[in-house]
Write a protein that holds these residues in place. Structure first.
Motif, mmCIF file in Angstrom:
data_model
loop_
_atom_site.group_PDB
_atom_site.id
_atom_site.type_symbol
_atom_site.label_atom_id
_atom_site.label_comp_id
_atom_site.label_asym_id
_atom_site.label_seq_id
_atom_site.Cartn_x
_atom_site.Cartn_y
_atom_site.Cartn_z
ATOM 1 N N GLN A 126 33.136 -47.183 9.168
ATOM 2 C CA GLN A 126 32.596 -46.796 10.480
ATOM 3 C C GLN A 126 31.081 -46.954 10.475
ATOM 4 O OE1 GLN A 126 33.187 -42.642 11.144
ATOM 5 N NE2 GLN A 126 32.631 -42.690 13.295
ATOM 6 N N PHE A 128 28.359 -46.353 12.538
ATOM 7 C CA PHE A 128 27.732 -45.723 13.711
ATOM 8 C C PHE A 128 26.302 -45.271 13.379
ATOM 9 C CE2 PHE A 128 31.658 -44.101 16.331
ATOM 10 C CZ PHE A 128 32.178 -45.367 16.318
ATOM 11 N N SER A 129 26.143 -44.426 12.334
ATOM 12 C CA SER A 129 24.840 -43.802 12.073
ATOM 13 C C SER A 129 23.787 -44.816 11.662
ATOM 14 C CB SER A 129 24.963 -42.765 10.953
ATOM 15 O OG SER A 129 25.925 -41.801 11.271
ATOM 16 N N GLY A 134 21.801 -40.170 14.310
ATOM 17 C CA GLY A 134 22.940 -39.530 13.646
ATOM 18 C C GLY A 134 23.611 -38.622 14.651
ATOM 19 N N SER A 135 23.126 -37.366 14.735
ATOM 20 C CA SER A 135 23.636 -36.447 15.763
ATOM 21 C C SER A 135 23.412 -37.043 17.150
ATOM 22 C CB SER A 135 22.913 -35.103 15.676
ATOM 23 O OG SER A 135 23.055 -34.564 14.393
ATOM 24 N N TRP A 159 24.664 -44.407 5.760
ATOM 25 C CA TRP A 159 25.723 -43.427 5.464
ATOM 26 C C TRP A 159 27.113 -44.011 5.733
ATOM 27 C CZ3 TRP A 159 22.121 -40.966 3.342
ATOM 28 C CH2 TRP A 159 21.023 -40.465 4.005
ATOM 29 N N SER A 161 30.426 -44.828 4.927
ATOM 30 C CA SER A 161 31.324 -44.482 3.819
ATOM 31 C C SER A 161 32.180 -45.681 3.423
ATOM 32 C CB SER A 161 32.244 -43.332 4.218
ATOM 33 O OG SER A 161 31.497 -42.179 4.475
ATOM 34 N N PHE A 211 28.778 -43.477 0.078
ATOM 35 C CA PHE A 211 28.326 -44.166 1.290
ATOM 36 C C PHE A 211 27.229 -45.185 0.987
ATOM 37 C CE2 PHE A 211 26.431 -39.734 2.334
ATOM 38 C CZ PHE A 211 25.435 -39.884 1.402
ATOM 39 N N TRP A 358 30.013 -31.696 -3.578
ATOM 40 C CA TRP A 358 30.619 -32.478 -2.485
ATOM 41 C C TRP A 358 30.789 -31.618 -1.235
ATOM 42 C CZ3 TRP A 358 31.046 -36.869 -0.334
ATOM 43 C CH2 TRP A 358 32.081 -37.162 0.546
ATOM 44 N N ILE A 364 28.056 -31.741 7.412
ATOM 45 C CA ILE A 364 27.221 -32.821 7.970
ATOM 46 C C ILE A 364 28.102 -33.923 8.576
ATOM 47 C CG2 ILE A 364 25.457 -34.557 7.482
ATOM 48 C CD1 ILE A 364 24.599 -32.863 5.066
ATOM 49 N N TYR A 365 29.072 -34.441 7.789
ATOM 50 C CA TYR A 365 29.833 -35.593 8.320
ATOM 51 C C TYR A 365 30.772 -35.150 9.443
ATOM 52 C CZ TYR A 365 33.582 -34.241 4.977
ATOM 53 O OH TYR A 365 34.536 -33.566 4.267
ATOM 54 N N THR A 368 27.516 -32.393 12.556
ATOM 55 C CA THR A 368 26.996 -31.249 11.786
ATOM 56 C C THR A 368 27.464 -29.922 12.416
ATOM 57 O OG1 THR A 368 24.978 -30.989 13.097
ATOM 58 C CG2 THR A 368 24.881 -32.565 11.253
ATOM 59 N N GLU A 370 25.632 -27.535 13.471
ATOM 60 C CA GLU A 370 24.832 -27.201 14.664
ATOM 61 C C GLU A 370 25.392 -27.935 15.889
ATOM 62 O OE1 GLU A 370 23.506 -28.134 11.718
ATOM 63 O OE2 GLU A 370 22.688 -26.187 11.127
ATOM 64 N N ASN A 374 26.982 -26.423 19.355
ATOM 65 C CA ASN A 374 26.554 -26.824 20.708
ATOM 66 C C ASN A 374 27.769 -27.192 21.557
ATOM 67 O OD1 ASN A 374 23.840 -26.473 20.246
ATOM 68 N ND2 ASN A 374 23.410 -28.619 19.813
HETATM 69 C C1 FAD Z 1 29.500 -37.705 3.203
HETATM 70 C C2 FAD Z 1 29.063 -38.343 4.475
HETATM 71 C C3 FAD Z 1 29.742 -39.436 4.952
HETATM 72 C C4 FAD Z 1 29.329 -40.057 6.136
HETATM 73 N N1 FAD Z 1 30.003 -41.179 6.537
HETATM 74 C C5 FAD Z 1 29.584 -41.819 7.655
HETATM 75 C C6 FAD Z 1 30.228 -43.033 8.055
HETATM 76 O O1 FAD Z 1 31.170 -43.505 7.426
HETATM 77 N N2 FAD Z 1 29.760 -43.665 9.153
HETATM 78 C C7 FAD Z 1 28.721 -43.174 9.900
HETATM 79 O O2 FAD Z 1 28.381 -43.785 10.903
HETATM 80 N N3 FAD Z 1 28.074 -42.035 9.538
HETATM 81 C C8 FAD Z 1 28.482 -41.353 8.436
HETATM 82 N N4 FAD Z 1 27.834 -40.205 8.031
HETATM 83 C C9 FAD Z 1 26.657 -39.785 8.768
HETATM 84 C C10 FAD Z 1 26.845 -38.530 9.610
HETATM 85 O O3 FAD Z 1 27.616 -38.814 10.734
HETATM 86 C C11 FAD Z 1 25.445 -38.046 9.984
HETATM 87 O O4 FAD Z 1 24.801 -37.650 8.781
HETATM 88 C C12 FAD Z 1 25.490 -36.889 10.930
HETATM 89 O O5 FAD Z 1 25.937 -37.312 12.191
HETATM 90 C C13 FAD Z 1 24.110 -36.227 11.100
HETATM 91 O O6 FAD Z 1 23.156 -37.177 11.429
HETATM 92 P P1 FAD Z 1 21.779 -37.314 10.600
HETATM 93 O O7 FAD Z 1 22.104 -37.355 9.163
HETATM 94 O O8 FAD Z 1 21.007 -38.419 11.194
HETATM 95 O O9 FAD Z 1 21.025 -35.931 10.848
HETATM 96 P P2 FAD Z 1 20.229 -35.526 12.156
HETATM 97 O O10 FAD Z 1 21.026 -35.859 13.359
HETATM 98 O O11 FAD Z 1 18.846 -36.077 12.055
HETATM 99 O O12 FAD Z 1 20.201 -33.956 12.011
HETATM 100 C C14 FAD Z 1 19.243 -33.277 11.168
HETATM 101 C C15 FAD Z 1 19.423 -31.790 11.400
HETATM 102 O O13 FAD Z 1 19.121 -31.452 12.762
HETATM 103 C C16 FAD Z 1 20.211 -30.772 13.374
HETATM 104 N N5 FAD Z 1 20.349 -31.184 14.773
HETATM 105 C C17 FAD Z 1 20.350 -32.447 15.256
HETATM 106 N N6 FAD Z 1 20.535 -32.436 16.594
HETATM 107 C C18 FAD Z 1 20.639 -31.139 16.970
HETATM 108 C C19 FAD Z 1 20.847 -30.469 18.217
HETATM 109 N N7 FAD Z 1 20.954 -31.149 19.371
HETATM 110 N N8 FAD Z 1 20.916 -29.129 18.219
HETATM 111 C C20 FAD Z 1 20.808 -28.414 17.058
HETATM 112 N N9 FAD Z 1 20.596 -28.989 15.833
HETATM 113 C C21 FAD Z 1 20.512 -30.325 15.800
HETATM 114 C C22 FAD Z 1 21.430 -31.221 12.571
HETATM 115 O O14 FAD Z 1 22.491 -30.275 12.682
HETATM 116 C C23 FAD Z 1 20.873 -31.314 11.172
HETATM 117 O O15 FAD Z 1 20.849 -30.043 10.574
HETATM 118 C C24 FAD Z 1 28.225 -39.548 6.870
HETATM 119 C C25 FAD Z 1 27.546 -38.416 6.393
HETATM 120 C C26 FAD Z 1 27.952 -37.818 5.216
HETATM 121 C C27 FAD Z 1 27.203 -36.613 4.730
#
Ligand code: FAD
Length: 385
Positions: A126, A128-129, A134-135, A159, A161, A211, A358, A364-365, A368, A370, A374
């Motif tokens: 996948q 996407f990120s 991410g979020s 990220w 996977s 990942f 782990w 997070i995945y 998150t 948070e 929401n």
């Molecule tokens: C083990 C693992 C496997 C993964 N596999 C994949 C994959 O296969 N494909 C893929 O596309 N992605 C994958 N991811 C990525 C994952 O989807 C993102 O890490 C996740 O969506 C968070 O995005 P970010 O890391 O950019 O953190 P950010 O979005 O930058 O968030 C940083 C912090 O800010 C907080 N935050 C952000 N927005 C808000 C809000 N609106 N309100 C309150 N708090 C907020 C978050 O909760 C977090 O604590 C994986 C992640 C992990 C850990």
């Protein structure tokens, strides 16, 4: 709601359990090397397909079993109970790509990709990120330019996977720079053997590379691999993400970890401590709550025909419970749980350290904690933003 299984659901469980018990004793210890794990995962998916257990909740017309999400939940529970090999296809290919193509793909895409997923011929990841998306997924910047009969893709995902083991990737790119963030995105199916793709594994806190960073340099993706319409990819993304939080059986995995902790506590004499007994009892109640939430969530999907925002309650609960179980395991097992695999003093050859590290990823995945709060606040409880 009534949590008792129907006679038909009980018969499904019994038949599956019998088949798993007959099939799995032939298996040896799970492999440690990732290449062997991937080979076993493909083989296991092929075995499920041959025996008629592939794509439990997929429609029969696309080669699935035509059962509902409760059956999928029972299937996942029983596979975990029996200690079946991990299926890399379960989470992304069967759980996300299949349902997305069934809802949003063309008939040609379904005919081309779905049978190969069911047989375990193709592993999907996948994409996407991105480093700054991410979020807030709508902030995606990876560029896609329509040139002739292709979309030419340049940019970076992160990220992703098991991309290093995958054959195909679902990818979201920005095809219109002038549109609002949620508009101007396009959803693509990308062959990872295409020219211009570089995959760099990232080593995690566990020491494993699960990942990856994936770089795209002028990668030509045929227009026939667009899912939905060009610039309307956000609708497809939402379909994919809704399936990310439905139909799983996290309680079965957590129940297995808790049983391991209970067994350790019994054999190590830790159960003479009333505080340990109370801790284990509390965790057992919480695993049961996760199980009931999983059934409530699956029943909602059966009733409405699609996953809803309530899936966030389940995701938030099980991911934080996983971390609580591991935190308590560390207190109970003690110093032996802090040592890594290979150290002769490590309890269970480093199992507890690996699981604790782990478990940090769980909140997070797939969104998150948070973000789940929401969603629950706004879309389940109707609170203001
Ligand atoms: C083990 C693992 C496997 C993964 N596999 C994949 C994959 O296969 N494909 C893929 O596309 N992605 C994958 N991811 C990525 C994952 O989807 C993102 O890490 C996740 O969506 C968070 O995005 P970010 O890391 O950019 O953190 P950010 O979005 O930058 O968030 C940083 C912090 O800010 C907080 N935050 C952000 N927005 C808000 C809000 N609106 N309100 C309150 N708090 C907020 C978050 O909760 C977090 O604590 C994986 C992640 C992990 C850990």
């Amino acid at each position: 709601m009534d949590f008792r299984l129907s006679v038909e659901q009980q018969a499904f469980r019994a038949k599956l359990r019998h088949w798993l018990d007959e099939t799995l004793p032939l298996r040896v210890e799970p492999p440690r090397e990732s290449a062997e794990k991937v080979a076993l995962s493909r083989e296991w998916q092929g075995c499920l397909f041959e025996a008629g257990w592939a794509g439990i909740s997929w429609p029969k017309v696309y080669g699935g079993c035509g059962a509902d999400t409760i059956h999928q939940l029972i299937f996942n529970e029983e596979c975990i109970r029996a200690g079946s090999p991990d299926s890399l296809n379960l989470s992304v290919a069967l759980g996300l790509v299949g349902p997305t193509l069934i809802h949003c793909g063309t008939e040609a895409q379904r005919q081309r990709f779905l049978p190969r997923i069911l047989r375990g011929d193709d592993i999907w990841c996948q994409g996407f990120s991105e480093p700054n998306a991410g979020s807030d997924l709508a902030a995606i910047r990876m560029r896609g330019e329509v040139r002739g009969d292709s979309i030419v893709v340049t940019g970076q995902k992160i990220w992703t996977s098991f991309a290093q083991h995958a054959d195909w990737c679902i990818l979201v790119v920005r095809t219109n720079l002038d549109a609002k963030p949620h508009e101007g995105l396009t959803f693509l199916l990308v062959d990872l053997r295409s020219a211009g793709i570089t995959i760099r594994p990232l080593v995690e806190i566990t020491g494993e590379a699960w990942f990856n960073e994936v770089f795209f340099d002028e990668v030509a993706v045929p227009l026939e691999n667009v899912v939905g319409e060009i610039d309307r990819g956000w609708d497809v993304v939402i379909t994919t993400l809704m399936h990310e939080r439905g139909g799983t059986a996290p309680h079965a995995r957590l129940g297995r970890e808790l049983r391991a902790l209970i067994e350790y506590s019994m054999t190590a004499g830790r159960c003479t401590d009333p505080l340990v007994r109370q801790t284990l009892a509390r965790l057992a109640v919480e695993v049961r709550i996760a199980e009931l939430n999983a059934y409530r969530n699956a029943s909602g999907i059966v009733r409405t025909g699609q996953p809803g925002p309530e899936g966030s309650i389940l995701k938030l609960y099980w991911s934080e419970l996983e971390q609580r179980i591991m935190d308590r395991a560390f207190e109970i097992v003690g110093l032996g749980a802090t040592l890594l695999e290979g150290d002769p003093r490590a309890e269970a050859d480093g199992f507890w350290t690996h699981e604790l590290l782990w478990s940090r990823a769980a909140s997070i995945y797939a969104g998150t904690s948070e973000v789940q709060r929401n969603i629950i606040a706004q879309r389940v409880l109707g609170l203001p933003r």
